[in-house]
Design an enzyme around this catalytic site. Structure first.
Site, PDB file in Angstrom:
ATOM      1  N   GLY A  34     -39.853 -54.038   5.700  1.00 31.55           N
ATOM      2  CA  GLY A  34     -38.513 -54.594   5.717  1.00 31.55           C
ATOM      3  C   GLY A  34     -38.036 -54.773   7.144  1.00 31.55           C
ATOM      4  CB  CYS A  35     -35.637 -57.134   8.676  1.00 33.38           C
ATOM      5  SG  CYS A  35     -34.270 -57.034   7.487  1.00 33.38           S
TER       6      CYS A  35
END
Length: 322
Positions: free
Chosen positions: A134-135
């Site tokens: 995930g970012c």
């Protein structure tokens, strides 16, 4: 969280044929970013399914049998359905790279952050199934994991992670809201302390105590800042800010995508400076017994599509220069 191993193509095999890739969900933000990054490469071929058949299980299974790698750019439940279809193919199943949240801490999936620790790149290369990070966790883990591994931050230390992202990280609904002129200038969210990125942030930062993670969104399309404040007097040995910076530099010394940048008290960090790149910058600010760790990245680059392309190159044994 061990990975299922697959046969890794030799360099001779890679040169002898073109890798075939199917992006399941290529019309979404992440899928489009991946396709743009892979376009025009001579070492791979992107296969697409007839839009009218994109939800047809038989057509999707037939496509999966024809390719070497399927990149999943789908909502979590749809990603799980695709994995179930791949399971039905048995030995004919392609390798999978999942950009959703569905498998990031799942057994049998390698975590696709090549810079995580020594040997992680090799684990990705050998894995049958890889979960793209995930970012937000990409920035948080990049800052915390090397310090935990170096013994500077205990695994049970109370950690808080603050972050701001452009609205493109919120998916189709948030993009339409902001680009329709209805988004606020700035919003805190995830205030129920149950953000979906928490499990991977805790697991891959090697934290035994659940961190506090409160994300926010600004009225700009893309770009991200992730920060971790630390009271150094509460850490074993009372490390200095320069000790933390040295540990990060030692960890990322050999990698070109993640760099440790000298920090100045006069800096004014804004989140968009690395947009349209696949880079991440790490900084350590400090005074006395206080420090602030900061990661800057493009949430659509190193935080999504760029990371997926890096993982695809590693899995397929391709030259990152295309």
């Amino acid at each position: 969280m061990s990975s299922t191993l697959a046969e890794v193509p030799s360099k001779a095999e890679t040169k002898a044929r073109v890798a075939r890739v199917f992006i399941d969900g290529e019309a979404g933000t992440t899928g489009l970013g991946i396709r743009e990054r892979l376009a025009g490469r001579a070492d791979l071929e992107i296969r697409s399914i007839d839009p009218a058949k994109r939800k047809d299980p038989a057509a999707r299974k037939a496509m999966m049998e024809e390719v070497d790698l399927v990149i999943l750019c789908l909502p979590d439940e749809a990603a799980k359905e695709t994995v179930a279809l791949a399971d039905e193919l048995g030995a004919s199943a392609p390798r999978l790279l999942d950009a959703s949240t569905a498998h990031r801490v799942a057994e049998g999936w390698a975590y696709g952050f090549a810079e995580l620790a020594p040997g992680q790149r090799e684990a990705i290369a050998a894995a049958k199934r890889v979960a793209n990070p995930g970012c937000y966790p990409t920035g948080g883990i990049a800052l915390i994991r090397p310090l935990v591994d170096a013994g500077l931050v205990p695994a049970d230390h109370p950690i808080s992670v603050n972050a701001v992202s452009g609205y493109s990280g919120g998916g189709k609904g948030m993009i339409e809201l902001f680009e329709g002129g209805k988004g606020n200038s700035f919003e805190l969210y995830g205030l129920g302390f149950e953000h979906k990125h928490l499990p991977e942030l805790q697991a891959y930062a090697r934290l035994t105590r659940r961190p506090i993670f409160i994300p926010s969104v600004g009225n700009f399309r893309q770009g991200m800042l992730v920060s971790v404040p630390l009271h150094l007097a509460t850490l074993p040995g009372r490390p200095s800010p320069s000790d933390l910076e040295a540990a990060l530099k030692a960890h990322y010394a050999a990698d070109g995508q993640v760099t440790v940048v000298a920090a100045s008290p006069g800096d004014r960090l804004e989140p968009e400076a690395l947009n349209e790149t696949d880079l991440m910058e790490l900084r350590v600010y400090g005074r006395g017994d206080q420090a602030l760790l900061v990661a800057r990245l493009d949430n659509l680059g190193k935080g999504a599509s760029g990371a997926a392309v890096q993982n695809a190159e590693i899995m397929l044994g391709l030259d990152p220069r295309g």
